[in-house]
Design a protein around this motif. Structure first.
Motif, mmCIF file in Angstrom:
data_model
loop_
_atom_site.group_PDB
_atom_site.id
_atom_site.type_symbol
_atom_site.label_atom_id
_atom_site.label_comp_id
_atom_site.label_asym_id
_atom_site.label_seq_id
_atom_site.Cartn_x
_atom_site.Cartn_y
_atom_site.Cartn_z
ATOM 1 N N ARG A 71 45.417 20.565 17.402
ATOM 2 C CA ARG A 71 46.677 19.850 17.198
ATOM 3 C C ARG A 71 46.434 18.431 16.700
ATOM 4 N N GLU A 72 45.391 17.791 17.234
ATOM 5 C CA GLU A 72 45.041 16.443 16.770
ATOM 6 C C GLU A 72 44.702 16.467 15.285
ATOM 7 N N GLN A 73 43.921 17.442 14.893
ATOM 8 C CA GLN A 73 43.523 17.538 13.486
ATOM 9 C C GLN A 73 44.732 17.766 12.594
ATOM 10 N N VAL A 74 45.650 18.609 13.052
ATOM 11 C CA VAL A 74 46.866 18.880 12.281
ATOM 12 C C VAL A 74 47.697 17.604 12.150
ATOM 13 N N ALA A 75 47.823 16.859 13.254
ATOM 14 C CA ALA A 75 48.631 15.637 13.238
ATOM 15 C C ALA A 75 48.057 14.608 12.269
ATOM 16 N N TRP A 76 46.744 14.409 12.310
ATOM 17 C CA TRP A 76 46.127 13.458 11.381
ATOM 18 C C TRP A 76 46.263 13.921 9.930
ATOM 19 N N SER A 77 46.165 15.223 9.735
ATOM 20 C CA SER A 77 46.326 15.754 8.387
ATOM 21 C C SER A 77 47.741 15.510 7.876
ATOM 22 N N VAL A 130 56.156 13.434 11.802
ATOM 23 C CA VAL A 130 54.810 13.544 12.374
ATOM 24 C C VAL A 130 54.803 13.130 13.834
ATOM 25 N N TRP A 131 55.336 11.936 14.142
ATOM 26 C CA TRP A 131 55.246 11.490 15.537
ATOM 27 C C TRP A 131 56.237 12.192 16.455
ATOM 28 N N LYS A 132 57.325 12.682 15.905
ATOM 29 C CA LYS A 132 58.260 13.426 16.748
ATOM 30 C C LYS A 132 57.737 14.815 17.093
ATOM 31 N N LYS A 133 57.039 15.442 16.147
ATOM 32 C CA LYS A 133 56.503 16.781 16.377
ATOM 33 C C LYS A 133 55.167 16.755 17.135
ATOM 34 N N ASN A 134 54.508 15.602 17.133
ATOM 35 C CA ASN A 134 53.205 15.489 17.805
ATOM 36 C C ASN A 134 53.202 14.263 18.718
ATOM 37 N N PRO A 135 54.101 14.210 19.704
ATOM 38 C CA PRO A 135 54.254 12.986 20.509
ATOM 39 C C PRO A 135 53.026 12.595 21.318
ATOM 40 N N ASP A 136 52.192 13.578 21.674
ATOM 41 C CA ASP A 136 51.025 13.290 22.502
ATOM 42 C C ASP A 136 49.743 13.112 21.696
ATOM 43 N N ALA A 137 49.822 13.252 20.400
ATOM 44 C CA ALA A 137 48.625 13.139 19.558
ATOM 45 C C ALA A 137 48.250 11.683 19.347
ATOM 46 N N ALA A 138 46.965 11.428 19.144
ATOM 47 C CA ALA A 138 46.495 10.067 18.888
ATOM 48 C C ALA A 138 47.073 9.523 17.589
ATOM 49 N N ALA A 139 47.449 10.419 16.696
ATOM 50 C CA ALA A 139 48.011 9.994 15.416
ATOM 51 C C ALA A 139 49.464 9.534 15.536
#
Length: 213
Positions: free
Chosen positions: A56-62, A76-85
């Protein structure tokens, strides 16, 4: 005591130990088996969770690297709220909205204010987000001050507060000199070509973003 006698005693001790172990297993074997199964399941689950998080992290950064508009970055940030990205995506979104808002204020004040208000909200959230990287919080405070300047109707008190927070929280910040200069300008009542400075600062800050997690 000869060696044969010692050997017999050792065999007897071993036999007693095995008997105790058999009785223990007969009594608690099922519980032990269940416990082992649970531990194994937890271990497998943790490994799968770690792999999933990494993916998931890789997807978010991509997604972040492939986003070119504020709306894309918001997704991006709404769909991946917990990702470092996520905080980086929201930061870049806010900086783009700040730039767009400043530009729009010359042609469409209402549209410009809407962009600036959205930017201000994101900057406020990020500036207080303890889990966000330091650079994100620094840039968020600087962006917040710029947004407050652009939205001000004469009073620059809120902008000055944001600049002061930046200087106090991050005394060695890349933005310290610029923040202190703006504090002096605003305290003296001078504009210092604020809109031009804000626009240039927004463009320069957007470029400093990590390329990967």
């Amino acid at each position: 005591m000869d060696s044969q006698h010692r050997h017999e005693l050792q065999q007897n001790d071993l036999s007693l130990l095995l008997q105790k172990l058999n009785r223990f297993l007969e009594k608690h074997g099922n519980r032990i088996s269940i416990g082992i199964c649970l531990l194994t399941a937890l271990l497998v689950g943790w490994i799968l969770w770690q792999r999933n998080m990494k993916a998931r992290e890789q997807v978010a950064w991509s997604q972040l690297s492939g986003s070119s508009s504020p709306d894309d970055l918001e997704d991006v940030w709404k769909k991946n709220p917990d990702a470092a990205a996520a905080p980086w995506a929201r930061l870049v979104e806010a900086e783009q909205r700040l730039t767009n808002g400043i530009q729009s204020m010359f042609l469409d004040v209402e549209a410009g204010r809407k962009e600036l208000e959205q930017a201000r909200k994101s900057f406020e959230v990020l500036s207080e987000l303890g889990s966000a990287p330091r650079m994100v919080r620094e840039r968020a405070l600087f962006g917040l001050a710029r947004a407050e300047e652009s939205l001000s109707d004469g009073s620059t008190q809120e902008a000055q507060k944001a600049y002061q927070r930046l200087v106090e929280r991050f005394p060695d910040s890349f933005f310290k000199d610029k923040a202190e200069q703006r504090l002096r300008d605003l305290a003296s009542g001078g504009s210092g070509d604020r809109k031009s400075t804000r626009l240039n600062s927004s463009h320069s800050s957007v470029s400093r973003m990590p390329s990967s997690a």
